[in-house]
Design a protein around this motif. Sequence first.
Motif, PDB file in Angstrom:
ATOM      1  N   LYS A   1       0.768  -1.193  -0.046  1.00  0.00           N
ATOM      2  CA  LYS A   1       0.075  -0.002  -0.116  1.00  0.00           C
ATOM      3  C   LYS A   1       0.872   1.105   0.021  1.00  0.00           C
ATOM      4  O   LYS A   1       1.889   1.465   0.978  1.00  0.00           O
ATOM      5  CB  LYS A   1      -0.898  -0.028   1.388  1.00  0.00           C
ATOM      6  CG  LYS A   1      -2.026   1.272   1.381  1.00  0.00           C
ATOM      7  CD  LYS A   1      -2.901   0.928   2.664  1.00  0.00           C
ATOM      8  CE  LYS A   1      -3.619   2.090   2.878  1.00  0.00           C
ATOM      9  NZ  LYS A   1      -4.547   1.649   4.115  1.00  0.00           N
ATOM     10  N   GLU A   2       0.504   2.231  -0.763  1.00  0.00           N
ATOM     11  CA  GLU A   2       1.247   3.432  -0.947  1.00  0.00           C
ATOM     12  C   GLU A   2       0.252   4.621  -0.331  1.00  0.00           C
ATOM     13  O   GLU A   2       0.769   5.290   0.071  1.00  0.00           O
ATOM     14  CB  GLU A   2       1.729   3.657  -2.534  1.00  0.00           C
ATOM     15  CG  GLU A   2       2.923   2.966  -2.813  1.00  0.00           C
ATOM     16  CD  GLU A   2       4.162   3.263  -2.212  1.00  0.00           C
ATOM     17  OE1 GLU A   2       4.309   4.469  -1.580  1.00  0.00           O
ATOM     18  OE2 GLU A   2       5.143   2.382  -2.307  1.00  0.00           O
ATOM     19  N   THR A   3      -0.802   4.556  -1.149  1.00  0.00           N
ATOM     20  CA  THR A   3      -1.608   5.833  -0.618  1.00  0.00           C
ATOM     21  C   THR A   3      -3.136   5.094  -1.025  1.00  0.00           C
ATOM     22  O   THR A   3      -3.371   4.341  -1.410  1.00  0.00           O
ATOM     23  CB  THR A   3      -1.521   7.137  -1.433  1.00  0.00           C
ATOM     24  OG1 THR A   3      -2.415   8.195  -0.873  1.00  0.00           O
ATOM     25  CG2 THR A   3      -1.603   6.865  -3.056  1.00  0.00           C
ATOM     26  N   VAL A   4      -4.226   6.297  -0.746  1.00  0.00           N
ATOM     27  CA  VAL A   4      -5.498   6.049  -0.875  1.00  0.00           C
ATOM     28  C   VAL A   4      -6.122   7.127  -1.644  1.00  0.00           C
ATOM     29  O   VAL A   4      -5.703   8.161  -1.217  1.00  0.00           O
ATOM     30  CB  VAL A   4      -6.351   5.715   0.488  1.00  0.00           C
ATOM     31  CG1 VAL A   4      -7.654   5.302   0.074  1.00  0.00           C
ATOM     32  CG2 VAL A   4      -5.729   4.564   1.326  1.00  0.00           C
ATOM     33  N   VAL A   5      -6.792   6.874  -2.824  1.00  0.00           N
ATOM     34  CA  VAL A   5      -7.240   8.006  -3.418  1.00  0.00           C
ATOM     35  C   VAL A   5      -9.133   7.630  -3.465  1.00  0.00           C
ATOM     36  O   VAL A   5      -9.417   6.611  -3.370  1.00  0.00           O
ATOM     37  CB  VAL A   5      -6.954   8.371  -4.775  1.00  0.00           C
ATOM     38  CG1 VAL A   5      -5.500   8.505  -4.772  1.00  0.00           C
ATOM     39  CG2 VAL A   5      -7.179   6.957  -5.781  1.00  0.00           C
TER      40      VAL A   5
END
Length: 799
Positions: free
Chosen positions: A767-771
């Motif tokens: 996981k890198e980020t959430v959009v």
Amino acid sequence: MSAEKHQQALVGPGKRKGNAKWAFWKRNKDPYSGKRYFDAGYWYRRPQREYIENEFQGFPIADDETEYPHRDIYGRVTTQKKDVLQYISPTESTPRPLLVQATPEVMKNQPAGDWRRVKLDGKVPTVLKISEWALSQGNFCLRWFRIILVVPAILILLSLPLGKAWEDTEFDDSYTEFPNYTWDYPKHAQNRLDCRPSNERNAENASVHPGTRSSDVSTKIRLLRPRLLVVLRNDKWELTSDTSRIPYAFISFTASHFPFRPSKTVSVDKAVSAQNTLEELAQRKTLEAGLEAYWIDFRCCAPNEEAELHTADVHRMCDVIRSADHVLVLLPELSRQRKLEWGARMWTLPEALLARRQEILFCSPTETTTISKLAMADQVWDDGDASDGDHQPTRVLAEHYSGVLTLGRLELFTIGLEALANRQQNGTFYQGDIAYALMGLLHNRIQHDRSDTLFQSLAKLSLANDSDRLIERMVCMFPPPSPMAQNPYNPSHQEQENLFLSLTAPDQYHTQLWDIEPLCQVAGVAVQDQTLILDSCRGVSIRWKAFPQMKYKRSYGFRKLIAEIVLRSGAFWSGLGLGLIIKYAWDFNNKTYSDEPKFGANFPNTDDWSTDVGLIFLGVVAVIFAFLLSLGAPAAVRRLYGGRVMQSAPWLVGFEGVMPAKDLEVLIFGNCEGRLTYDPSSTPFCERDPAERIGVEPLWISSPEKYPRPALPQGHRLFTLVDTGSLTISVFSARRPPSVALVCGREGGMLRAVLCHYERSDNCLYKETVVRMDSVTLNQAKGLSWVKVGLGDNWGRLG
């Protein structure tokens, strides 16, 4: 199974090494040389070894000779050594090195991470590029000169079958799928049939013979009565295992007040003296409470030498507390400071909350006082800064166990975890002890496993209880960067714990955990720490190497009809005119004209020169008319490729850096007509119009010389994601460019997409980020089955 055996199991008969034919050629190329190379139609630059090692703060790039296997969704196995950042190719279903397009500014000023870079570029039709160049800004004469210059090229390109790309074409209305599947067994599976065969037999035996799993004593079986008690018999206190129908008191204390256990700082004599003091005080206060038996841990728990039984006694202490008639808290003195010291310990919290009575007896050698659970939230338990009223977990728990309010399953788990995490852990034996302390507050229990990390223990505990799909909701959360993180590339164990502990606070989108509706299911907890196996989520591959040639349907209005008539009729008039001129000019030069009619004819001579001249003149007019029409070809091409977009082929395309929307639209579509807009609420970097819910371009992107860029978390870079389906732009920050978007939940009328990068060595997404994405994306993304997702950091893989 070890990693080496797992790899050997994957690489079985029929394996095929990835590109083995060119293995010798590839070994001569350093993947971190920083030089330019050409591959698959792209010139790219490789990352620099020195920069990456500095960027990763001390992690050297190891020359690992291990051949890592990968089994694709069709069961085919390929092997390859550890290389630069990779992705799963949607067309080949195998890992490939990731090519990341970057803006000129980024290419010039910031070296790449462990990924390859290419120049940012689009695939605009050549005829449109030529037309836009001819119509670009310039003085009157220069523009007409360019128009005249490009007209022949435009006409030639339009005469080719590939030249009419403006016409509506059929295209797939689904996003590019992500062809990945994990073949690994979970460490802890939701369904017993999905366990590794040896673990499945252990799980089955554990349900029948609880002592056959990881210990001789099961922590899942509730104690109806204490295993041992100290009972007064014949004026003598003795330890007995005959505890049936004996009312007793539970004795609570802390080792900081009574150092009963010998250690480097506590001598044996001092420890024995503390034990004697405790027992004398416990016996006296038990009798004052009207009881003749008590339970105290250093007498009634198994010794440390019997580690399994001792651990089971500690984890089942909650049953002893619930069965006790009184809970007695022993303190050296009844001062507020001593009470706060007792309340600061982790294991003392459930000792008070689970008491049968609402009043707890606080005892010192000289006096005894009664404090209710609600009053303890003020006098004994310190929640820190609770000025805003949002972070008072201990107070809320006291109200819940006092019957003042009722917490839901999700709230009980998260608030209980936060309250326990705020307390000191004294004498923990395993990483997951906080999970086993929390287990006493919940209904269902888990079997103790020495090898479990804190994340694995908490995840297993949540899955065992009906906690309203807490783990699935947690995947979709986007917590703020931890202020404790000193080194994001080598996070400490305490920093990794914040993954669960941050669930009680709103995330960066100001969303609470219970606001999220999960759209996926956790199939199990993976062997790797902070890693889950997800099922039923939807995946979209993110394209990074270049923008594809856009395919879209446009409105067909009157202006577009005129533009198409101009282009199509120009060739007709020029062909007609040239045909007339060539034919009748030839006849004019080779015929003899006469004023007399031919013999026997009663009409004038049809070879009249005036007729031929008139037709030649008509041909000249047609050619001139065709030429005038051709001068409008660039404008007609712009019109045909322009217009309002009714539907476009959906892609997720990313690039490193940021770029003004008008320049980005020219790169993708060839011209700027306001097709692309910024999403109003997809990432924390979004800005909105005050009148309507419309995204506006941030000033630090449109005018970077006037407005500074926002501060980024340590190790993060700016990336831009373009959704060609909704024609929106989103700017986000991450440490690595994510190659897949997993749609895992929804909240507030938007989807939650978890952006992850792919790691080949363990076939895992990190996981890198959430959009946030529009809800229509859900029907255009294809479903996935069993993908492994890591929620923690993966930077240490280079070391």
